[in-house]
Design an enzyme around this catalytic site. Structure first.
Site, short mmCIF file in Angstrom:
data_model
loop_
_atom_site.label_atom_id
_atom_site.label_comp_id
_atom_site.label_asym_id
_atom_site.label_seq_id
_atom_site.Cartn_x
_atom_site.Cartn_y
_atom_site.Cartn_z
N CYS A 1 -27.85 -42.45 107.21
CA CYS A 1 -27.58 -43.66 108.00
C CYS A 1 -28.83 -44.05 108.80
O CYS A 1 -29.16 -45.23 108.91
CB CYS A 1 -26.42 -43.44 108.97
SG CYS A 1 -24.86 -43.05 108.16
N CYS B 1 -25.60 -39.03 111.17
CA CYS B 1 -25.82 -39.07 109.72
C CYS B 1 -27.28 -39.39 109.39
O CYS B 1 -27.78 -40.46 109.72
CB CYS B 1 -24.86 -40.13 109.15
SG CYS B 1 -25.27 -40.74 107.52
#
Length: 100
Positions: free
Chosen positions: A26, A23
């Site tokens: 993230c 991600c």
């Protein structure tokens, strides 16, 4: 799951970062959380939970993480705050300090 529950039941504030290695947002959040930890020190515990390795926890009725990153702030097992997406360092620090 039991050790996770023990951690969030702590009398200390615990910030949980539900993330995934693939991600992009993230990965953007990771250095922000390091700065938050550097700023607040021992007044906060930060735990990272990889959703791909902890699917049962992520999808449990208690947490229902639908997207990553998702941040949750706990104290004594009670969720005090929840936010999805990349959150600016100042906002995270302000939120944590409001519960200290």
């Amino acid at each position: 799951m039991e050790s996770f529950k023990a951690l969030i039941n702590s009398k200390d504030l615990v910030l949980v970062d539900f993330f995934a290695t693939w991600c992009g947002p993230c990965q953007m959040l990771a250095p922000i959380l390091k700065e938050v930890k550097d700023t607040l020190g021992d007044s906060i515990k930060i735990i990272k939970v990889d959703v791909d390795k902890n699917q049962a926890l992520m999808s449990s009725p208690e947490f229902q993480v639908k997207g990553v990153p998702t941040l949750m702030l706990f104290k004594q097992g009670k969720m005090l705050w929840r936010q999805s997406g990349v959150v600016p360092k100042e906002e995270i620090i302000r939120t944590i300090k409001s519960f200290q």
